[in-house]
Design a protein around this motif. Sequence first.
Motif, PDB file in Angstrom:
ATOM      1  N   VAL A  17       0.843  -1.189   0.000  1.00  0.00           N
ATOM      2  CA  VAL A  17       0.000   0.000   0.000  1.00  0.00           C
ATOM      3  C   VAL A  17       0.881   1.244   0.000  1.00  0.00           C
ATOM      4  CG1 VAL A  17      -1.774   1.258   1.289  1.00  0.00           C
ATOM      5  CG2 VAL A  17      -1.814  -1.229   1.231  1.00  0.00           C
ATOM      6  N   TYR A  18       1.974   1.179   0.754  1.00  0.00           N
ATOM      7  CA  TYR A  18       2.902   2.306   0.832  1.00  0.00           C
ATOM      8  C   TYR A  18       4.316   1.772   1.023  1.00  0.00           C
ATOM      9  CZ  TYR A  18       5.525   6.329   2.344  1.00  0.00           C
ATOM     10  OH  TYR A  18       6.471   7.307   2.420  1.00  0.00           O
ATOM     11  N   GLY A  19       5.269   2.472   0.436  1.00  0.00           N
ATOM     12  CA  GLY A  19       6.671   2.147   0.650  1.00  0.00           C
ATOM     13  C   GLY A  19       7.200   1.170  -0.386  1.00  0.00           C
ATOM     14  N   GLY A  20       8.256   0.521  -0.013  1.00  0.00           N
ATOM     15  CA  GLY A  20       8.930  -0.394  -0.909  1.00  0.00           C
ATOM     16  C   GLY A  20      10.393  -0.421  -0.566  1.00  0.00           C
ATOM     17  N   HIS A  21      11.183  -0.932  -1.463  1.00  0.00           N
ATOM     18  CA  HIS A  21      12.617  -1.101  -1.211  1.00  0.00           C
ATOM     19  C   HIS A  21      13.345   0.215  -0.954  1.00  0.00           C
ATOM     20  CE1 HIS A  21      12.257  -5.306  -2.047  1.00  0.00           C
ATOM     21  NE2 HIS A  21      11.686  -5.049  -3.210  1.00  0.00           N
ATOM     22  N   GLU A  22      12.872   1.306  -1.532  1.00  0.00           N
ATOM     23  CA  GLU A  22      13.552   2.588  -1.375  1.00  0.00           C
ATOM     24  C   GLU A  22      13.117   3.344  -0.114  1.00  0.00           C
ATOM     25  OE1 GLU A  22       9.798   3.242  -3.657  1.00  0.00           O
ATOM     26  OE2 GLU A  22      11.400   1.773  -3.779  1.00  0.00           O
ATOM     27  N   HIS A  23      12.158   2.821   0.635  1.00  0.00           N
ATOM     28  CA  HIS A  23      11.639   3.469   1.840  1.00  0.00           C
ATOM     29  C   HIS A  23      11.990   2.662   3.089  1.00  0.00           C
ATOM     30  CE1 HIS A  23       9.083   6.356  -0.308  1.00  0.00           C
ATOM     31  NE2 HIS A  23       8.866   5.379  -1.164  1.00  0.00           N
ATOM     32  N   LEU A  39       9.785   2.771   5.738  1.00  0.00           N
ATOM     33  CA  LEU A  39       8.452   2.312   6.117  1.00  0.00           C
ATOM     34  C   LEU A  39       7.799   1.590   4.944  1.00  0.00           C
ATOM     35  CD1 LEU A  39       6.204   2.433   8.308  1.00  0.00           C
ATOM     36  CD2 LEU A  39       5.362   4.453   7.116  1.00  0.00           C
ATOM     37  N   ARG A  40       7.175   0.453   5.266  1.00  0.00           N
ATOM     38  CA  ARG A  40       6.445  -0.289   4.235  1.00  0.00           C
ATOM     39  C   ARG A  40       5.152  -0.800   4.844  1.00  0.00           C
ATOM     40  NH1 ARG A  40       8.987  -4.547   0.155  1.00  0.00           N
ATOM     41  NH2 ARG A  40       7.194  -4.693  -1.210  1.00  0.00           N
ATOM     42  N   GLN A  41       4.032  -0.579   4.134  1.00  0.00           N
ATOM     43  CA  GLN A  41       2.744  -1.088   4.569  1.00  0.00           C
ATOM     44  C   GLN A  41       2.191  -1.998   3.490  1.00  0.00           C
ATOM     45  OE1 GLN A  41       1.072   2.890   5.537  1.00  0.00           O
ATOM     46  NE2 GLN A  41       0.647   1.942   7.520  1.00  0.00           N
ATOM     47  N   THR A  42       1.808  -3.192   3.905  1.00  0.00           N
ATOM     48  CA  THR A  42       1.325  -4.205   2.978  1.00  0.00           C
ATOM     49  C   THR A  42      -0.012  -4.731   3.448  1.00  0.00           C
ATOM     50  OG1 THR A  42       3.612  -4.864   2.537  1.00  0.00           O
ATOM     51  CG2 THR A  42       1.886  -6.387   1.830  1.00  0.00           C
ATOM     52  N   MET A  43      -0.995  -4.750   2.554  1.00  0.00           N
ATOM     53  CA  MET A  43      -2.279  -5.367   2.867  1.00  0.00           C
ATOM     54  C   MET A  43      -2.175  -6.843   2.500  1.00  0.00           C
ATOM     55  SD  MET A  43      -6.146  -4.482   1.638  1.00  0.00           S
ATOM     56  CE  MET A  43      -6.282  -3.035   2.684  1.00  0.00           C
ATOM     57  N   ILE A  44      -2.546  -7.699   3.457  1.00  0.00           N
ATOM     58  CA  ILE A  44      -2.500  -9.141   3.253  1.00  0.00           C
ATOM     59  C   ILE A  44      -3.887  -9.700   3.490  1.00  0.00           C
ATOM     60  CG2 ILE A  44      -1.479 -11.321   3.999  1.00  0.00           C
ATOM     61  CD1 ILE A  44       0.880  -9.607   5.123  1.00  0.00           C
ATOM     62  N   ALA A  45      -4.414 -10.433   2.511  1.00  0.00           N
ATOM     63  CA  ALA A  45      -5.704 -11.101   2.644  1.00  0.00           C
ATOM     64  C   ALA A  45      -5.443 -12.607   2.724  1.00  0.00           C
ATOM     65  CB  ALA A  45      -6.591 -10.778   1.444  1.00  0.00           C
ATOM     66  N   LEU A  46      -6.139 -13.261   3.643  1.00  0.00           N
ATOM     67  CA  LEU A  46      -5.988 -14.698   3.846  1.00  0.00           C
ATOM     68  C   LEU A  46      -7.364 -15.349   3.880  1.00  0.00           C
ATOM     69  CD1 LEU A  46      -3.458 -14.437   6.790  1.00  0.00           C
ATOM     70  CD2 LEU A  46      -2.905 -15.259   4.510  1.00  0.00           C
ATOM     71  N   ARG A  47      -7.531 -16.388   3.092  1.00  0.00           N
ATOM     72  CA  ARG A  47      -8.752 -17.177   3.146  1.00  0.00           C
ATOM     73  C   ARG A  47      -8.749 -17.959   4.459  1.00  0.00           C
ATOM     74  NH1 ARG A  47      -8.439 -20.368  -1.723  1.00  0.00           N
ATOM     75  NH2 ARG A  47      -7.077 -21.714  -0.549  1.00  0.00           N
ATOM     76  N   ALA A  48      -9.898 -18.257   5.020  1.00  0.00           N
ATOM     77  CA  ALA A  48      -9.987 -19.026   6.266  1.00  0.00           C
ATOM     78  C   ALA A  48      -9.125 -20.282   6.163  1.00  0.00           C
ATOM     79  CB  ALA A  48     -11.436 -19.409   6.549  1.00  0.00           C
ATOM     80  N   GLY A  49      -8.281 -20.506   7.177  1.00  0.00           N
ATOM     81  CA  GLY A  49      -7.409 -21.677   7.209  1.00  0.00           C
ATOM     82  C   GLY A  49      -6.048 -21.458   6.573  1.00  0.00           C
ATOM     83  N   ALA A  50      -5.896 -20.376   5.814  1.00  0.00           N
ATOM     84  CA  ALA A  50      -4.600 -20.093   5.176  1.00  0.00           C
ATOM     85  C   ALA A  50      -3.636 -19.540   6.217  1.00  0.00           C
ATOM     86  CB  ALA A  50      -4.762 -19.114   4.021  1.00  0.00           C
ATOM     87  N   GLU A  51      -2.354 -19.633   5.935  1.00  0.00           N
ATOM     88  CA  GLU A  51      -1.366 -19.107   6.877  1.00  0.00           C
ATOM     89  C   GLU A  51      -0.136 -18.572   6.167  1.00  0.00           C
ATOM     90  OE1 GLU A  51       1.194 -22.802   8.481  1.00  0.00           O
ATOM     91  OE2 GLU A  51      -0.925 -22.912   8.985  1.00  0.00           O
ATOM     92  N   LEU A  52       0.576 -17.728   6.895  1.00  0.00           N
ATOM     93  CA  LEU A  52       1.908 -17.301   6.479  1.00  0.00           C
ATOM     94  C   LEU A  52       2.846 -18.101   7.375  1.00  0.00           C
ATOM     95  CD1 LEU A  52       1.462 -13.416   6.289  1.00  0.00           C
ATOM     96  CD2 LEU A  52       1.496 -15.048   4.407  1.00  0.00           C
ATOM     97  N   LEU A  93       0.058  -4.999   7.397  1.00  0.00           N
ATOM     98  CA  LEU A  93       1.368  -5.186   8.022  1.00  0.00           C
ATOM     99  C   LEU A  93       2.181  -3.918   7.804  1.00  0.00           C
ATOM    100  CD1 LEU A  93       3.645  -6.971   9.262  1.00  0.00           C
ATOM    101  CD2 LEU A  93       4.184  -7.640   6.902  1.00  0.00           C
ATOM    102  N   THR A  94       2.657  -3.314   8.883  1.00  0.00           N
ATOM    103  CA  THR A  94       3.505  -2.132   8.791  1.00  0.00           C
ATOM    104  C   THR A  94       4.875  -2.513   9.313  1.00  0.00           C
ATOM    105  OG1 THR A  94       1.622  -0.646   9.103  1.00  0.00           O
ATOM    106  CG2 THR A  94       3.823   0.264   9.529  1.00  0.00           C
ATOM    107  N   VAL A  95       5.907  -2.270   8.502  1.00  0.00           N
ATOM    108  CA  VAL A  95       7.273  -2.609   8.873  1.00  0.00           C
ATOM    109  C   VAL A  95       8.172  -1.383   8.688  1.00  0.00           C
ATOM    110  CG1 VAL A  95       9.280  -4.057   8.343  1.00  0.00           C
ATOM    111  CG2 VAL A  95       6.983  -5.027   8.196  1.00  0.00           C
ATOM    112  N   ALA A  96       8.953  -1.072   9.691  1.00  0.00           N
ATOM    113  CA  ALA A  96      10.021  -0.075   9.586  1.00  0.00           C
ATOM    114  C   ALA A  96      11.312  -0.890   9.509  1.00  0.00           C
ATOM    115  CB  ALA A  96      10.027   0.856  10.773  1.00  0.00           C
TER     116      ALA A  96
END
Length: 115
Positions: free
Chosen positions: A34-40, A42-55, A109-112
């Motif tokens: 959603v925001y950021g990337g390799h050059e930033h 801060l990075r914000q990523t939207m993650i959608a998971l179907r019921a039962g799915a996992e990371l 997910l927000t990562v600095a």
Amino acid sequence: MEEGYVQKISLTALMRHQLEIAKGASSGRSARTVYGGHEHVLRQTMIALRAGAELNEHENPGEATLQVLHGRVTLIADKARWNGSPGDLMFIPDAPHALEAVEDSVVVLTVAKRP
């Protein structure tokens, strides 16, 4: 960026779209930066998971939080488990961890990143 310029995105619309992709994916998940990337830092990523799915278990690339927008998830680190519901902000431990979707779920997910 121009002074006074604000970029805006509808998290609600993106959430619906990513959840549809996740429901149709063999992995049961979908993600979009959603925001950021390799050059930033801060990075914000939207993650959608179907019921039962996992990371599967993975390391933190930096300080991280998880905001639950839809559904229910379980964050797992070592033998500890934390449940998250819409509106919850979860602080991800600096340890190997995994995420499970109890039901169809969407998180941001927000990562600095560490320097």
